[in-house]
Design a protein around this motif. Structure first.
Motif, PDB file in Angstrom:
ATOM      1  N   MET A  13       0.819  -1.190  -0.078  1.00 24.87           N
ATOM      2  CA  MET A  13      -0.022   0.027   0.164  1.00 24.87           C
ATOM      3  C   MET A  13       0.844   1.226   0.011  1.00 24.87           C
ATOM      4  N   GLN A  14       1.730   1.237   0.965  1.00 26.60           N
ATOM      5  CA  GLN A  14       2.781   2.598   0.893  1.00 26.60           C
ATOM      6  C   GLN A  14       3.484   2.815  -0.455  1.00 26.60           C
ATOM      7  N   VAL A  15       4.072   1.691  -0.952  1.00 29.43           N
ATOM      8  CA  VAL A  15       4.674   1.770  -2.480  1.00 29.43           C
ATOM      9  C   VAL A  15       3.967   2.305  -3.401  1.00 29.43           C
ATOM     10  N   LEU A  16       2.603   1.827  -3.486  1.00 29.80           N
ATOM     11  CA  LEU A  16       1.733   2.129  -4.431  1.00 29.80           C
ATOM     12  C   LEU A  16       1.273   3.387  -4.438  1.00 29.80           C
ATOM     13  N   LEU A  17       0.914   3.878  -2.892  1.00 28.91           N
ATOM     14  CA  LEU A  17       0.575   5.312  -2.790  1.00 28.91           C
ATOM     15  C   LEU A  17       1.647   6.310  -3.224  1.00 28.91           C
ATOM     16  N   VAL A  18       2.930   5.965  -2.877  1.00 29.80           N
ATOM     17  CA  VAL A  18       3.991   6.913  -3.334  1.00 29.80           C
ATOM     18  C   VAL A  18       4.045   6.825  -4.783  1.00 29.80           C
ATOM     19  N   ALA A  19       4.274   5.760  -5.323  1.00 26.67           N
ATOM     20  CA  ALA A  19       4.162   5.831  -6.910  1.00 26.67           C
ATOM     21  C   ALA A  19       3.232   6.494  -7.507  1.00 26.67           C
ATOM     22  N   SER A  20       2.080   6.255  -7.217  1.00 26.27           N
ATOM     23  CA  SER A  20       1.014   7.271  -7.753  1.00 26.27           C
ATOM     24  C   SER A  20       1.053   8.620  -7.449  1.00 26.27           C
ATOM     25  N   ALA A  21       1.629   8.914  -6.440  1.00 27.15           N
ATOM     26  CA  ALA A  21       1.704  10.281  -6.086  1.00 27.15           C
ATOM     27  C   ALA A  21       2.624  10.924  -6.840  1.00 27.15           C
ATOM     28  N   VAL A  22       3.860  10.124  -7.159  1.00 24.54           N
ATOM     29  CA  VAL A  22       5.074  10.611  -7.751  1.00 24.54           C
ATOM     30  C   VAL A  22       4.550  10.650  -9.648  1.00 24.54           C
ATOM     31  N   LEU A  36      -6.015  16.908 -13.912  1.00 24.45           N
ATOM     32  CA  LEU A  36      -5.413  15.692 -14.512  1.00 24.45           C
ATOM     33  C   LEU A  36      -4.601  14.978 -13.485  1.00 24.45           C
ATOM     34  N   MET A  37      -3.835  15.853 -12.806  1.00 23.09           N
ATOM     35  CA  MET A  37      -2.884  15.449 -11.419  1.00 23.09           C
ATOM     36  C   MET A  37      -3.959  14.691 -10.520  1.00 23.09           C
ATOM     37  N   LEU A  38      -4.810  15.341  -9.905  1.00 25.77           N
ATOM     38  CA  LEU A  38      -5.859  14.698  -9.032  1.00 25.77           C
ATOM     39  C   LEU A  38      -6.415  13.716  -9.573  1.00 25.77           C
ATOM     40  N   LEU A  39      -6.812  13.457 -10.668  1.00 26.05           N
ATOM     41  CA  LEU A  39      -7.529  12.193 -11.511  1.00 26.05           C
ATOM     42  C   LEU A  39      -6.538  10.986 -11.321  1.00 26.05           C
ATOM     43  N   VAL A  40      -5.322  11.381 -11.642  1.00 27.82           N
ATOM     44  CA  VAL A  40      -4.335  10.343 -11.685  1.00 27.82           C
ATOM     45  C   VAL A  40      -4.085   9.980 -10.317  1.00 27.82           C
ATOM     46  N   TYR A  41      -4.052  10.607  -9.249  1.00 28.23           N
ATOM     47  CA  TYR A  41      -3.661  10.165  -7.982  1.00 28.23           C
ATOM     48  C   TYR A  41      -4.714   9.471  -7.629  1.00 28.23           C
ATOM     49  N   ALA A  42      -6.195   9.913  -7.802  1.00 26.06           N
ATOM     50  CA  ALA A  42      -7.495   9.164  -7.579  1.00 26.06           C
ATOM     51  C   ALA A  42      -7.537   7.807  -7.897  1.00 26.06           C
ATOM     52  N   GLY A  43      -7.071   7.696  -9.241  1.00 26.78           N
ATOM     53  CA  GLY A  43      -6.893   6.368  -9.938  1.00 26.78           C
ATOM     54  C   GLY A  43      -5.910   5.169  -9.164  1.00 26.78           C
ATOM     55  N   VAL A  45      -5.120   5.660  -5.997  1.00 23.50           N
ATOM     56  CA  VAL A  45      -5.882   5.161  -4.884  1.00 23.50           C
ATOM     57  C   VAL A  45      -6.690   4.181  -4.899  1.00 23.50           C
ATOM     58  N   VAL A  46      -7.427   4.423  -6.087  1.00 24.95           N
ATOM     59  CA  VAL A  46      -8.494   3.134  -6.248  1.00 24.95           C
ATOM     60  C   VAL A  46      -7.678   1.879  -6.524  1.00 24.95           C
ATOM     61  N   LEU A  47      -6.850   1.883  -7.391  1.00 19.98           N
ATOM     62  CA  LEU A  47      -6.013   0.877  -7.727  1.00 19.98           C
ATOM     63  C   LEU A  47      -5.303   0.058  -6.409  1.00 19.98           C
ATOM     64  N   THR A  48      -4.584   0.997  -5.487  1.00 22.03           N
ATOM     65  CA  THR A  48      -4.331   0.652  -4.264  1.00 22.03           C
ATOM     66  C   THR A  48      -5.182  -0.172  -3.385  1.00 22.03           C
ATOM     67  N   ALA A  49      -6.432   0.505  -3.409  1.00 19.76           N
ATOM     68  CA  ALA A  49      -7.468   0.022  -2.509  1.00 19.76           C
ATOM     69  C   ALA A  49      -7.908  -1.694  -3.184  1.00 19.76           C
ATOM     70  N   LEU A  50      -8.027  -1.546  -4.425  1.00 18.84           N
ATOM     71  CA  LEU A  50      -8.374  -3.113  -5.166  1.00 18.84           C
ATOM     72  C   LEU A  50      -7.206  -4.112  -4.943  1.00 18.84           C
ATOM     73  N   VAL A  51      -5.854  -3.608  -4.588  1.00 16.67           N
ATOM     74  CA  VAL A  51      -4.803  -4.529  -4.450  1.00 16.67           C
ATOM     75  C   VAL A  51      -4.823  -4.839  -3.116  1.00 16.67           C
ATOM     76  N   THR A  52      -4.904  -3.904  -2.287  1.00 22.37           N
ATOM     77  CA  THR A  52      -4.640  -4.289  -0.727  1.00 22.37           C
ATOM     78  C   THR A  52      -5.967  -4.573   0.099  1.00 22.37           C
ATOM     79  N   VAL A  53      -6.975  -4.136  -0.199  1.00 25.63           N
ATOM     80  CA  VAL A  53      -8.106  -4.390   0.837  1.00 25.63           C
ATOM     81  C   VAL A  53      -8.764  -5.474   0.543  1.00 25.63           C
ATOM     82  N   PRO A  54      -8.969  -6.309  -0.367  1.00 21.12           N
ATOM     83  CA  PRO A  54      -9.558  -7.634  -0.599  1.00 21.12           C
ATOM     84  C   PRO A  54      -8.649  -8.672   0.099  1.00 21.12           C
TER      85      PRO A  54
END
Length: 97
Positions: A13-22, A36-43, A45-54
């Protein structure tokens, strides 16, 4: 999810959030578009949630081995000592005698 799975999920989760922020910052900076920057970051965050929450199967590689009931009864449970229970578990200092 087991303990090792929780640790790896948090690290992922930490790696994906930092990578998406960069990636979001670089995209927003090069395109000069804040939305566009906010949309990329929101995407990200959604990708991170789909990978780490289930509870994915790769988070359950080290299951805990619980004791059977007969075997658990053979091991004594920890007891609270009578001195710690009567004093509330606090040590008395030499100042307040």
């Amino acid at each position: 999810m087991d303990w090792q799975g929780q640790k790896s999920a948090e690290m992922l989760m930490q790696v994906l959030l930092v990578a998406s922020a960069v990636a979001a910052f670089l995209t927003g900076y090069t395109m000069a578009d804040f939305q566009l920057m906010l949309l990329v970051y929101a995407g990200g965050v959604v990708l991170t949630a789909l990978v780490t929450v289930p509870n994915w199967p790769f988070f359950n590689r080290h299951p805990l081995k619980w004791l059977d009931t007969p075997e658990a009864d053979r091991h004594p449970r920890p007891q609270i000592s009578s001195t710690a229970a009567s004093t509330g578990g606090k040590k008395k200092t030499g100042k307040n005698k």
